[in-house]
Motif scaffolding. Structure first.
Motif, short mmCIF file in Angstrom:
data_model
loop_
_atom_site.label_atom_id
_atom_site.label_comp_id
_atom_site.label_asym_id
_atom_site.label_seq_id
_atom_site.Cartn_x
_atom_site.Cartn_y
_atom_site.Cartn_z
N ARG A 258 0.88 -1.18 0.00
CA ARG A 258 0.00 0.00 0.00
C ARG A 258 0.91 1.21 0.00
NH1 ARG A 258 -2.55 2.71 4.13
NH2 ARG A 258 -2.23 0.99 5.53
N PHE A 259 1.26 1.66 -1.21
CA PHE A 259 2.20 2.75 -1.39
C PHE A 259 1.47 4.05 -1.68
CE2 PHE A 259 5.44 -0.43 -1.95
CZ PHE A 259 6.61 0.23 -1.62
N GLN A 260 2.09 5.13 -1.24
CA GLN A 260 1.73 6.47 -1.68
C GLN A 260 2.79 6.88 -2.69
OE1 GLN A 260 2.62 9.51 1.16
NE2 GLN A 260 1.63 11.13 0.00
N THR A 261 2.37 7.21 -3.89
CA THR A 261 3.31 7.78 -4.86
C THR A 261 3.33 9.28 -4.63
OG1 THR A 261 1.57 7.98 -6.54
CG2 THR A 261 2.92 5.96 -6.56
N LEU A 262 4.51 9.88 -4.75
CA LEU A 262 4.66 11.29 -4.39
C LEU A 262 5.39 12.06 -5.47
CD1 LEU A 262 4.27 13.43 -2.13
CD2 LEU A 262 6.53 12.74 -1.28
N LYS A 263 4.75 13.14 -5.92
CA LYS A 263 5.37 14.10 -6.83
C LYS A 263 5.77 15.32 -6.00
CE LYS A 263 2.50 12.70 -10.73
NZ LYS A 263 1.39 13.10 -11.62
N ARG A 264 6.82 15.98 -6.40
CA ARG A 264 7.32 17.11 -5.60
C ARG A 264 6.25 18.18 -5.39
NH1 ARG A 264 9.99 21.85 -4.89
NH2 ARG A 264 11.57 21.70 -3.25
N LYS A 265 5.45 18.47 -6.41
CA LYS A 265 4.45 19.53 -6.29
C LYS A 265 3.37 19.19 -5.25
CE LYS A 265 1.50 17.94 -10.03
NZ LYS A 265 0.91 18.21 -11.32
N GLN A 266 3.21 17.92 -4.90
CA GLN A 266 2.20 17.52 -3.92
C GLN A 266 2.63 17.83 -2.49
OE1 GLN A 266 2.27 13.47 -5.38
NE2 GLN A 266 0.16 13.65 -6.13
N ASN A 267 3.93 17.72 -2.20
CA ASN A 267 4.42 17.94 -0.84
C ASN A 267 5.94 18.12 -0.93
OD1 ASN A 267 5.18 17.75 1.89
ND2 ASN A 267 3.53 16.30 2.34
N PRO A 268 6.40 19.34 -1.24
CA PRO A 268 7.83 19.57 -1.50
C PRO A 268 8.76 19.15 -0.36
CG PRO A 268 6.55 21.47 -2.20
CD PRO A 268 5.61 20.56 -1.46
N ASN A 269 8.43 19.47 0.88
CA ASN A 269 9.31 19.10 2.00
C ASN A 269 9.46 17.59 2.12
OD1 ASN A 269 9.84 21.72 2.93
ND2 ASN A 269 7.97 21.74 4.16
N TYR A 270 8.35 16.89 2.04
CA TYR A 270 8.36 15.44 2.17
C TYR A 270 9.09 14.80 0.99
CZ TYR A 270 6.44 10.81 3.32
OH TYR A 270 6.27 9.49 3.64
N TYR A 271 8.83 15.30 -0.21
CA TYR A 271 9.50 14.80 -1.41
C TYR A 271 11.01 14.96 -1.26
CZ TYR A 271 10.82 14.18 -6.26
OH TYR A 271 11.40 13.73 -7.42
N ASP A 272 11.44 16.15 -0.86
CA ASP A 272 12.88 16.43 -0.73
C ASP A 272 13.52 15.54 0.33
OD1 ASP A 272 12.60 18.32 -2.73
OD2 ASP A 272 12.68 20.04 -1.34
N LEU A 273 12.79 15.22 1.38
CA LEU A 273 13.30 14.32 2.42
C LEU A 273 13.54 12.93 1.83
CD1 LEU A 273 13.87 14.14 5.53
CD2 LEU A 273 11.57 13.18 5.70
N ILE A 274 12.57 12.41 1.10
CA ILE A 274 12.72 11.07 0.51
C ILE A 274 13.80 11.10 -0.57
CG2 ILE A 274 11.56 9.22 -0.76
CD1 ILE A 274 8.95 10.13 0.65
#
Length: 178
Positions: free
Chosen positions: A114-130
């Motif tokens: 059960r994955f969440q796919t993440l694009k930077r525009k959706q959550n920049p801080n979280y994206y940059d962390l990953i």
């Protein structure tokens, strides 16, 4: 010792040290999922991550965990079939061998994730962390579960976050917004 982390670098250092780190940022989560604003994060490569997280949260040993993957890598780890993305963790997606090999704690007994796919525009801080985790490990996935303990709702306020930290084995809280 409980500590508030302000940078993604020190946060990833703790995760690489096999520490659970809670994240508290921006707006509340949408629905009942941990989508990176009120989450507990852990190293997805650790084969014992599910057991560690379930112990921290006071959950049954068999409860599955979920994860967030950088969108551009989702087809490497998941058989997405007709899906292009899964931004709200709403689908159980078949794992590819790469997921079984690299992030076993994120794969359920039936070989789904059960994955969440993440694009930077959706959550920049979280994206940059990953993305930083990916740069250090070559794995674009963090284990991600809701920031709450068994029987409690997902953390809503900063006071809720501090109370949950005090009443758990989580020692670190990442607050990228201040």
């Amino acid at each position: 010792m409980k500590k508030i982390l302000k940078t993604k670098e020190e946060t990833i250092e703790k995760i690489l040290d096999q520490k659970a780190v809670a994240i508290f940022q921006n707006h509340s989560e949408w629905g009942a999922r941990a989508l990176g604003n009120r989450s507990i994060l852990f190293d997805s490569r650790n084969k014992n991550a599910k057991e560690i997280i379930n112990k921290i949260k006071g959950r049954q040993w068999w409860r599955p965990t979920a994860a967030t993957i950088l969108h551009e890598h989702c087809h490497d780890y998941l058989n997405m079939h007709t899906l292009d993305e899964s931004p709200y963790m709403t689908f159980a997606i078949d794992a590819k061998q790469k997921a079984l090999d690299e992030v076993p704690a994120c794969v359920h007994a039936d070989n789904t994730c059960r994955f969440q796919t993440l694009k930077r525009k959706q959550n920049p801080n979280y994206y940059d962390l990953i993305k930083l985790f990916y740069e250090k490990t070559n794995v674009p996935i963090l284990l991600n579960t809701s920031f709450n303990l068994k029987g409690y709702p997902i953390v809503e306020t900063f006071d809720d976050a501090l109370l949950t930290l005090q009443n758990s084995e989580i020692n670190y809280l990442y607050t990228p917004n201040g």
